[in-house]
Structures are given as C-alpha cells and as structure tokens.
Design a protein around this motif. Structure first.
Motif, PDB file in Angstrom:
ATOM      1  N   ALA A   2      40.720  -3.522  23.901  1.00  4.15           N
ATOM      2  CA  ALA A   2      40.877  -4.646  22.981  1.00  4.15           C
ATOM      3  C   ALA A   2      39.521  -5.279  22.708  1.00  4.15           C
ATOM      4  CB  ALA A   2      41.817  -5.680  23.570  1.00  4.15           C
ATOM      5  N   ARG A   3      39.361  -5.805  21.521  1.00  8.29           N
ATOM      6  CA  ARG A   3      38.150  -6.539  21.202  1.00  8.29           C
ATOM      7  C   ARG A   3      38.422  -8.016  21.386  1.00  8.29           C
ATOM      8  NH1 ARG A   3      36.028  -3.539  15.788  1.00  8.29           N
ATOM      9  NH2 ARG A   3      35.734  -1.504  16.731  1.00  8.29           N
ATOM     10  N   VAL A   4      37.440  -8.683  21.979  1.00  5.66           N
ATOM     11  CA  VAL A   4      37.535 -10.115  22.216  1.00  5.66           C
ATOM     12  C   VAL A   4      36.547 -10.811  21.294  1.00  5.66           C
ATOM     13  CG1 VAL A   4      37.254 -11.946  23.914  1.00  5.66           C
ATOM     14  CG2 VAL A   4      38.170  -9.733  24.621  1.00  5.66           C
ATOM     15  N   ARG A   5      37.069 -11.706  20.446  1.00  3.52           N
ATOM     16  CA  ARG A   5      36.211 -12.460  19.537  1.00  3.52           C
ATOM     17  C   ARG A   5      35.442 -13.487  20.344  1.00  3.52           C
ATOM     18  NH1 ARG A   5      38.574 -15.451  14.282  1.00  3.52           N
ATOM     19  NH2 ARG A   5      39.213 -13.314  13.892  1.00  3.52           N
ATOM     20  N   CYS A   6      34.129 -13.458  20.187  1.00  3.70           N
ATOM     21  CA  CYS A   6      33.275 -14.356  20.959  1.00  3.70           C
ATOM     22  C   CYS A   6      32.552 -15.378  20.094  1.00  3.70           C
ATOM     23  CB  CYS A   6      32.248 -13.539  21.738  1.00  3.70           C
ATOM     24  SG  CYS A   6      32.981 -12.409  22.934  1.00  3.70           S
ATOM     25  N   ILE A   7      32.206 -15.023  18.882  1.00  2.86           N
ATOM     26  CA  ILE A   7      31.427 -15.902  18.014  1.00  2.86           C
ATOM     27  C   ILE A   7      32.001 -15.837  16.607  1.00  2.86           C
ATOM     28  CG2 ILE A   7      29.149 -16.297  16.955  1.00  2.86           C
ATOM     29  CD1 ILE A   7      29.058 -16.799  19.897  1.00  2.86           C
ATOM     30  N   THR A   8      32.108 -16.980  15.961  1.00  6.15           N
ATOM     31  CA  THR A   8      32.432 -17.049  14.537  1.00  6.15           C
ATOM     32  C   THR A   8      31.414 -17.977  13.894  1.00  6.15           C
ATOM     33  OG1 THR A   8      34.789 -16.773  14.985  1.00  6.15           O
ATOM     34  CG2 THR A   8      34.184 -17.606  12.814  1.00  6.15           C
ATOM     35  N   GLU A   9      30.691 -17.462  12.922  1.00  2.37           N
ATOM     36  CA  GLU A   9      29.688 -18.247  12.200  1.00  2.37           C
ATOM     37  C   GLU A   9      30.007 -18.204  10.711  1.00  2.37           C
ATOM     38  OE1 GLU A   9      27.120 -19.968  13.362  1.00  2.37           O
ATOM     39  OE2 GLU A   9      26.967 -19.254  15.410  1.00  2.37           O
ATOM     40  N   MET A  10      29.724 -19.289  10.007  1.00  2.13           N
ATOM     41  CA  MET A  10      29.920 -19.340   8.568  1.00  2.13           C
ATOM     42  C   MET A  10      28.608 -19.673   7.879  1.00  2.13           C
ATOM     43  SD  MET A  10      32.932 -19.864  10.092  1.00  2.13           S
ATOM     44  CE  MET A  10      32.724 -21.483  10.714  1.00  2.13           C
ATOM     45  N   GLY A  11      28.454 -19.185   6.665  1.00  5.68           N
ATOM     46  CA  GLY A  11      27.244 -19.487   5.917  1.00  5.68           C
ATOM     47  C   GLY A  11      27.492 -19.473   4.424  1.00  5.68           C
ATOM     48  N   MET A  12      26.531 -20.016   3.691  1.00  8.24           N
ATOM     49  CA  MET A  12      26.600 -20.042   2.240  1.00  8.24           C
ATOM     50  C   MET A  12      25.260 -19.583   1.683  1.00  8.24           C
ATOM     51  SD  MET A  12      27.083 -23.196  -0.411  1.00  8.24           S
ATOM     52  CE  MET A  12      25.349 -23.607  -0.365  1.00  8.24           C
ATOM     53  N   GLY A  13      25.314 -18.803   0.616  1.00  3.71           N
ATOM     54  CA  GLY A  13      24.102 -18.348  -0.046  1.00  3.71           C
ATOM     55  C   GLY A  13      24.246 -18.456  -1.545  1.00  3.71           C
ATOM     56  N   VAL A  14      23.126 -18.659  -2.228  1.00  3.30           N
ATOM     57  CA  VAL A  14      23.149 -18.888  -3.672  1.00  3.30           C
ATOM     58  C   VAL A  14      22.106 -18.013  -4.351  1.00  3.30           C
ATOM     59  CG1 VAL A  14      22.835 -20.629  -5.478  1.00  3.30           C
ATOM     60  CG2 VAL A  14      23.843 -21.283  -3.279  1.00  3.30           C
ATOM     61  N   ASP A  15      22.490 -17.443  -5.491  1.00  6.34           N
ATOM     62  CA  ASP A  15      21.529 -16.851  -6.412  1.00  6.34           C
ATOM     63  C   ASP A  15      21.549 -17.725  -7.659  1.00  6.34           C
ATOM     64  OD1 ASP A  15      19.672 -15.086  -7.584  1.00  6.34           O
ATOM     65  OD2 ASP A  15      21.289 -14.084  -8.648  1.00  6.34           O
ATOM     66  N   VAL A  16      20.462 -18.435  -7.876  1.00  3.11           N
ATOM     67  CA  VAL A  16      20.409 -19.425  -8.946  1.00  3.11           C
ATOM     68  C   VAL A  16      20.252 -18.786 -10.319  1.00  3.11           C
ATOM     69  CG1 VAL A  16      19.185 -21.466  -9.808  1.00  3.11           C
ATOM     70  CG2 VAL A  16      19.525 -21.160  -7.358  1.00  3.11           C
ATOM     71  N   HIS A  17      19.509 -17.686 -10.423  1.00  3.11           N
ATOM     72  CA  HIS A  17      19.310 -16.999 -11.704  1.00  3.11           C
ATOM     73  C   HIS A  17      19.500 -15.512 -11.490  1.00  3.11           C
ATOM     74  CE1 HIS A  17      17.801 -20.546 -13.706  1.00  3.11           C
ATOM     75  NE2 HIS A  17      16.997 -20.765 -12.685  1.00  3.11           N
TER      76      HIS A  17
END
Length: 124
Positions: A2-17
């Motif tokens: 079984a896999r055990v979830r250890c880390i959850t990270e969230m992020g946001m990225g933007v391409d302006v043009h």
C-alpha cells in the motif's frame, strides 16, 4: 504494498502572455514545492528516489499541457502528471492574448513495506 500519503502541497502558476498552459503548470508545481525540504523519509529507511509523486494540474485546456515537461520540475521519485480541466483563463481587453492560471496539487507517498495490500492508504 500500500502507498501511504505523506505530503500534499498546492501551488499556483501564471503565464501572463502567450497562453502557455505548460509554462503556467511548471510554475504551479514550482510554487507547490519551492518551500519544501523533505527529510523525514530517512526515518522510514527510504530515499528521495523511493517517493511516488502524483501531480494534478488544472488548466482551462488540459490538452495544452506537456506533462513530460512538467514532470521535469520534480527532481526525485517516480513522477506521474495528469492535466485536468480547471484553472482560469482571463482574456485580454483586446487581441487574442490571455492570462492562463494553473493550479497544482503535488502528492507524495511511499510504499508502506507491507505485502498483500494494493489500496492507497492515507494519513490525514
């Protein structure tokens, strides 16, 4: 195992043009992991290469994301990137340009070392 979830990270990225969903996705992944330094896995007898990294990228047009390029933002582990519909597109006032905003969820898990189980176990 079984896999055990250890880390959850969230992020946001933007391409302006340029309406580049891959660029926005790479920036979202970078944002998610930029402040992380994972050292706890040594206590588990694991290395950085034992990680399973599942990345979900949400953008308005998932077909515009080169998932192999986004995966290269993560230097360790077995990486799987999936692009789904979401994020945000903000049209320019004039012309065909727009801002693309991507959201990323980066989930790190390890095999628990136990045999006979194939489900994904989670610590919440």
């Amino acid at each position: 195992m079984a896999r055990v979830r250890c880390i959850t990270e969230m992020g946001m990225g933007v391409d302006v043009h340029g309406r580049d969903a891959t660029k926005a996705a790479k920036r979202a992944v970078s944002d998610a992991i930029r402040h992380s330094s994972l050292g706890f896995f040594r206590m588990l007898g694991k290395t950085a290469n034992d990680m399973f990294v599942e990345v979900t990228i949400a953008v308005p047009d998932p077909s515009g994301v080169d998932t192999a390029v986004v995966a290269k933002e993560l230097p360790y582990g077995t990486v799987n990137v999936t692009a789904v519909k979401g994020g945000l597109e903000i049209p320019a006032e004039s012309g065909s340009d727009s801002i693309i905003i991507a959201n990323a969820a980066v989930i790190v898990s390890f095999d628990d070392g136990k045999t006979g189980s194939t489900r994904l176990a989670e610590f919440v």
